[in-house]
Scaffold this active site. Structure first.
Site, PDB file in Angstrom:
ATOM      1  N   GLU A  55       0.825  -1.200   0.000  1.00  0.00           N
ATOM      2  CA  GLU A  55       0.000   0.000   0.000  1.00  0.00           C
ATOM      3  C   GLU A  55       0.863   1.257   0.000  1.00  0.00           C
ATOM      4  O   GLU A  55       0.582   2.220  -0.730  1.00  0.00           O
ATOM      5  CB  GLU A  55      -0.925   0.022   1.226  1.00  0.00           C
ATOM      6  N   THR A 197      20.533 -36.393  -2.289  1.00  0.00           N
ATOM      7  CA  THR A 197      20.484 -35.493  -3.447  1.00  0.00           C
ATOM      8  C   THR A 197      21.699 -34.581  -3.467  1.00  0.00           C
ATOM      9  O   THR A 197      22.304 -34.335  -4.520  1.00  0.00           O
ATOM     10  CB  THR A 197      19.193 -34.657  -3.423  1.00  0.00           C
ATOM     11  N   ARG A 208      17.957 -20.268 -11.620  1.00  0.00           N
ATOM     12  CA  ARG A 208      18.694 -19.838 -12.814  1.00  0.00           C
ATOM     13  C   ARG A 208      17.855 -18.804 -13.577  1.00  0.00           C
ATOM     14  O   ARG A 208      17.517 -18.983 -14.748  1.00  0.00           O
ATOM     15  CB  ARG A 208      19.040 -21.050 -13.675  1.00  0.00           C
TER      16      ARG A 208
END
Length: 333
Positions: A55, A197, A208
């Site tokens: 705002e 992982t 990216r």
């Protein structure tokens, strides 16, 4: 008469732009319209630039033109003095004549803005909008549940495999899907992976996309990540959670500026988080290929009968290049 549907669509685009930039505050958007319903100014909350709420961003752009105008905002203006003054005070001072907002503020600290504006003689309306509620959903979830909103991203073949029987897995999804994942990364405040992982892919977890901020990185598991790996490169803060326990994970990120966590984990960690009730949404990129055998994207959930199947609600489904992207809400979250 102001076309509120068009105004909300404009705010929706602005609130999407604020994703990944506003935490721990909501990704609020605001637009100011003249008496003849022309857009004067707009803005969204971007903490990377300033502490100003949406705002205030819009009001500063509008200047004197805000007097007598209509303010459309995605969330009820705050009635709280924190790191910044209350937005209701800025709205009153600017001479705004009417405020239309989409979502009531559920935060007890900042709520009451609509009534404060009415008491100052401003015409205030709430016109509920499910789209803006969903776009601001991660913050709303955090306020309601006391923890961030967790999204598990999965790329699979059409028959549900993330790797072939020989272990090969790159690349199941298309270039278009992988580019879309970068947008999802940029909209998240943190990215979570398991040590499996981390060790196999040595990821940076950085979106990216030029100009994107680097989300906080979370690595969960007891194995050490070698010092030379990208997760130690200092691009962004990295939290190593040396545990498999959900409570330890939540404690490790408590107090961090996180509304949304993107889980880029394999089936072991992803299934464990799902079974623990921590996954709120699953985003699946399905490639139009079949393997017939291999490594499935989800492991044993301990479900032995169809009546106990985990409920999912389809939110959206659309084609990304040759792939099908589907978003599912998990359970009743």
């Amino acid at each position: 008469m102001l076309d509120i549907t068009a105004a909300y669509a404009h705010c929706a685009d602005l609130s999407r732009s604020a994703l990944g930039k506003s935490a721990p505050n909501p990704n609020v958007s605001a637009a100011i319209y003249s008496a003849d319903n022309k857009l004067i100014a707009d803005g969204f909350h971007n903490r990377a630039i300033s502490q100003d709420h949406a705002e205030v961003v819009a009001l500063k752009k509008a200047g004197a033109e805000a007097k007598g105008a209509t303010l459309v905002v995605s969330l009820e203006p705050c009635n709280h003095v924190g790191t910044t003054p209350a937005c209701v005070d800025a709205i009153i001072e600017a001479g705004i004549a009417k405020v239309i907002y989409a979502v009531a503020d559920p935060n007890p600290i900042a709520s009451g803005g609509a009534e404060r504006l009415r008491s100052a003689g401003i015409n205030v309306e709430q016109s509920a909008d499910k789209n803006l509620e969903e776009i601001q959903g991660a913050w709303l979830h955090r306020i309601k549940h006391g923890r961030p909103y967790f999204i598990w991203k999965v790329a699979t073949t059409l028959d549900g495999y993330i790797a072939a029987s020989d272990g090969t897995s790159q690349w199941i999804s298309s270039d278009a899907s992988r580019a879309d994942v970068q947008i999802l990364r940029s909209q998240s405040d943190a990215i979570l992976v398991g040590t499996g992982t981390a060790l196999a892919d040595n990821p940076t977890l950085k979106p990216r996309i030029e100009g994107s901020q680097s989300p906080l990185r979370i690595v969960m598991g007891v194995r050490d990540i070698p010092a030379g790996f990208n997760l130690h490169n200092g691009d962004s803060e990295t939290i190593f959670v040396k545990s498999h326990e959900v409570d330890v994970l939540l404690q490790s990120i408590s107090g961090k500026a996180i509304n949304q966590v993107l889980v880029e984990a394999g089936p072991t960690l992803g299934t464990a988080l799902l079974a623990a009730g921590l996954i709120d949404e699953i985003v699946i990129y399905q490639a139009p290929t079949l393997l017939g055998a291999g490594k499935p994207w989800v492991e044993d959930l301990g479900i032995s009968t169809l009546a106990s199947a985990a409920p999912l609600t389809l939110l959206t489904s659309n084609q990304i290049g040759p792939d099908l992207k589907s978003r599912y809400r998990v359970g009743a979250n």
